[in-house]
Design a protein around this motif. Structure first.
Motif, PDB file in Angstrom:
ATOM      1  N   UNK A   1       0.852  -1.203   0.000  1.00  0.00           N
ATOM      2  CA  UNK A   1       0.000   0.000   0.000  1.00  0.00           C
ATOM      3  C   UNK A   1       0.882   1.245   0.000  1.00  0.00           C
ATOM      4  N   UNK A   2       0.699   2.139  -0.993  1.00  0.00           N
ATOM      5  CA  UNK A   2       1.544   3.323  -1.098  1.00  0.00           C
ATOM      6  C   UNK A   2       1.010   4.467  -0.250  1.00  0.00           C
ATOM      7  N   UNK A   3       1.776   5.568  -0.236  1.00  0.00           N
ATOM      8  CA  UNK A   3       1.432   6.711   0.612  1.00  0.00           C
ATOM      9  C   UNK A   3       0.119   7.359   0.195  1.00  0.00           C
ATOM     10  N   UNK A   4      -0.177   7.362  -1.113  1.00  0.00           N
ATOM     11  CA  UNK A   4      -1.449   7.936  -1.579  1.00  0.00           C
ATOM     12  C   UNK A   4      -2.648   7.169  -1.016  1.00  0.00           C
ATOM     13  N   UNK A   5      -2.532   5.858  -0.975  1.00  0.00           N
ATOM     14  CA  UNK A   5      -3.615   5.029  -0.443  1.00  0.00           C
ATOM     15  C   UNK A   5      -3.829   5.312   1.043  1.00  0.00           C
ATOM     16  N   UNK A   6      -2.740   5.408   1.791  1.00  0.00           N
ATOM     17  CA  UNK A   6      -2.832   5.666   3.231  1.00  0.00           C
ATOM     18  C   UNK A   6      -3.476   7.025   3.493  1.00  0.00           C
ATOM     19  N   UNK A   7      -3.071   8.026   2.726  1.00  0.00           N
ATOM     20  CA  UNK A   7      -3.623   9.381   2.893  1.00  0.00           C
ATOM     21  C   UNK A   7      -5.123   9.398   2.592  1.00  0.00           C
ATOM     22  N   UNK A   8      -5.521   8.757   1.490  1.00  0.00           N
ATOM     23  CA  UNK A   8      -6.939   8.742   1.111  1.00  0.00           C
ATOM     24  C   UNK A   8      -7.774   7.993   2.145  1.00  0.00           C
ATOM     25  N   UNK A   9      -7.263   6.891   2.677  1.00  0.00           N
ATOM     26  CA  UNK A   9      -7.987   6.134   3.693  1.00  0.00           C
ATOM     27  C   UNK A   9      -8.163   6.971   4.955  1.00  0.00           C
ATOM     28  N   UNK A  10      -7.095   7.645   5.382  1.00  0.00           N
ATOM     29  CA  UNK A  10      -7.167   8.503   6.567  1.00  0.00           C
ATOM     30  C   UNK A  10      -8.125   9.671   6.321  1.00  0.00           C
ATOM     31  N   UNK A  11      -8.058  10.260   5.137  1.00  0.00           N
ATOM     32  CA  UNK A  11      -8.966  11.348   4.763  1.00  0.00           C
ATOM     33  C   UNK A  11     -10.414  10.879   4.807  1.00  0.00           C
ATOM     34  N   UNK A  12     -10.670   9.689   4.312  1.00  0.00           N
ATOM     35  CA  UNK A  12     -12.033   9.142   4.291  1.00  0.00           C
ATOM     36  C   UNK A  12     -12.590   8.988   5.693  1.00  0.00           C
ATOM     37  N   UNK A  13     -11.745   8.520   6.611  1.00  0.00           N
ATOM     38  CA  UNK A  13     -12.197   8.351   7.992  1.00  0.00           C
ATOM     39  C   UNK A  13     -12.501   9.697   8.645  1.00  0.00           C
ATOM     40  N   UNK A  14     -11.649  10.688   8.427  1.00  0.00           N
ATOM     41  CA  UNK A  14     -11.870  12.011   9.013  1.00  0.00           C
ATOM     42  C   UNK A  14     -13.123  12.674   8.448  1.00  0.00           C
ATOM     43  N   UNK A  15     -13.290  12.590   7.143  1.00  0.00           N
ATOM     44  CA  UNK A  15     -14.482  13.167   6.513  1.00  0.00           C
ATOM     45  C   UNK A  15     -15.743  12.469   7.017  1.00  0.00           C
ATOM     46  N   UNK A  16     -15.677  11.143   7.097  1.00  0.00           N
ATOM     47  CA  UNK A  16     -16.824  10.391   7.587  1.00  0.00           C
ATOM     48  C   UNK A  16     -17.182  10.734   9.021  1.00  0.00           C
ATOM     49  N   UNK A  17     -16.188  11.113   9.820  1.00  0.00           N
ATOM     50  CA  UNK A  17     -16.404  11.396  11.239  1.00  0.00           C
ATOM     51  C   UNK A  17     -17.009  12.771  11.505  1.00  0.00           C
ATOM     52  N   UNK A  18     -17.018  13.650  10.515  1.00  0.00           N
ATOM     53  CA  UNK A  18     -17.588  14.981  10.727  1.00  0.00           C
ATOM     54  C   UNK A  18     -19.088  14.850  11.005  1.00  0.00           C
ATOM     55  N   UNK A  69     -17.483  10.795  -2.552  1.00  0.00           N
ATOM     56  CA  UNK A  69     -16.155  11.357  -2.830  1.00  0.00           C
ATOM     57  C   UNK A  69     -14.999  10.403  -2.558  1.00  0.00           C
ATOM     58  N   UNK A  70     -14.924   9.734  -1.392  1.00  0.00           N
ATOM     59  CA  UNK A  70     -13.779   8.841  -1.164  1.00  0.00           C
ATOM     60  C   UNK A  70     -13.629   7.755  -2.219  1.00  0.00           C
ATOM     61  N   UNK A  71     -14.747   7.181  -2.662  1.00  0.00           N
ATOM     62  CA  UNK A  71     -14.684   6.137  -3.697  1.00  0.00           C
ATOM     63  C   UNK A  71     -14.270   6.752  -5.030  1.00  0.00           C
ATOM     64  N   UNK A  72     -14.799   7.924  -5.343  1.00  0.00           N
ATOM     65  CA  UNK A  72     -14.469   8.597  -6.607  1.00  0.00           C
ATOM     66  C   UNK A  72     -12.986   8.962  -6.671  1.00  0.00           C
ATOM     67  N   UNK A  73     -12.429   9.382  -5.542  1.00  0.00           N
ATOM     68  CA  UNK A  73     -11.003   9.733  -5.512  1.00  0.00           C
ATOM     69  C   UNK A  73     -10.115   8.534  -5.816  1.00  0.00           C
ATOM     70  N   UNK A  74     -10.614   7.347  -5.510  1.00  0.00           N
ATOM     71  CA  UNK A  74      -9.846   6.122  -5.777  1.00  0.00           C
ATOM     72  C   UNK A  74      -9.954   5.659  -7.230  1.00  0.00           C
ATOM     73  N   UNK A  75     -10.891   6.226  -7.974  1.00  0.00           N
ATOM     74  CA  UNK A  75     -11.175   5.757  -9.329  1.00  0.00           C
ATOM     75  C   UNK A  75     -10.063   6.119 -10.304  1.00  0.00           C
TER      76      UNK A  75
END
Length: 224
Positions: A1-18, A69-75
């Motif tokens: 898993x590269x750094x982009x994947x880790x960042x997007x996963x962390x971003x998804x969790x933070x956005x979801x938590x709002x 958005x999180x799924x679209x960013x992974x596309x």
């Protein structure tokens, strides 16, 4: 898993938590959704205690920003990340919404976020998922949306098989359904007089409350 994947996963969790519905309730009506109505910090409880108009931006945010958005960013259109990253982004966003780190792990039921995730996965899956809910609610004698939402949610993996989607997508939707079901079963932890038994679990699963009467549930008193 590269750094982009880790960042997007962390971003998804933070956005979801709002806690979007909670924030709107506080700012618009100075109410604490964790202490009002169903005590659910989601769109339904916000609408119950404010207005439908107040819920519109929350629905948009939960559906498109948290879910889609999180799924679209992974596309392939954006970061072109692998399917495992896409799966993790959707799951952690939904978990963040249901157990927000900003609300002492309280949250909503994740329905709007789930709809956004499904829309990002496959449009035909989105049509079947929402269509079954609409048909059930409009044409059955049971006018309780909580029932039809959970029935269609449980059936999402079956829909993916009918649509001949990949095994990864089927697994993904199974995990999403599991998160939604788990939230319903583990909610309503206040000290009520309701006896814990199989009937209680079925009420929580299918109607998202501990008693059948919705009005009594919303207006209940919480024992300290």
């Amino acid at each position: 898993m590269d750094i982009n994947s880790i960042i997007i996963i962390f971003f998804s969790f933070l956005i979801g938590s709002i806690p979007s519905a909670y924030i709107v309730g506080k700012k618009l009506k100075s109410i604490d959704l964790t202490k009002k109505g169903s005590r659910n910090t989601g769109v339904s409880n916000l609408t119950q205690n404010t207005t439908l108009y107040a819920s519109v931006p929350v629905i948009f945010f939960d559906l498109f920003i948290k879910g889609f958005l999180p799924i679209f960013l992974c596309s392939d259109s954006i970061f072109s990340l692998d399917v495992n990253t896409k799966i993790l982004c959707g799951i952690v966003s939904l978990i963040g919404h249901n157990w927000s780190i900003f609300l002492n792990f309280k949250g909503g039921r994740g329905i709007a976020t789930l709809v956004g995730i499904i829309l990002a996965i496959d449009y035909n899956l989105f049509v079947i998922f929402t269509g079954i809910i609409a048909i059930g609610y409009l044409f059955s004698p049971i006018k309780d949306s909580a029932l039809w939402w959970i029935i269609s949610t449980i059936c999402i993996p079956l829909y993916t098989i009918i649509l001949d989607l990949s095994i990864e997508i089927t697994f993904f939707t199974f995990m999403l359904s599991f998160v939604i079901i788990l939230k319903r079963l583990l909610s309503n932890k206040e000290q009520t007089k309701t006896k814990f038994n199989i009937n209680l679990l079925l009420l929580r699963l299918f109607f998202d409350r501990d008693i059948y009467d919705r009005n009594k549930w919303i207006n209940r008193n919480i024992e300290k």
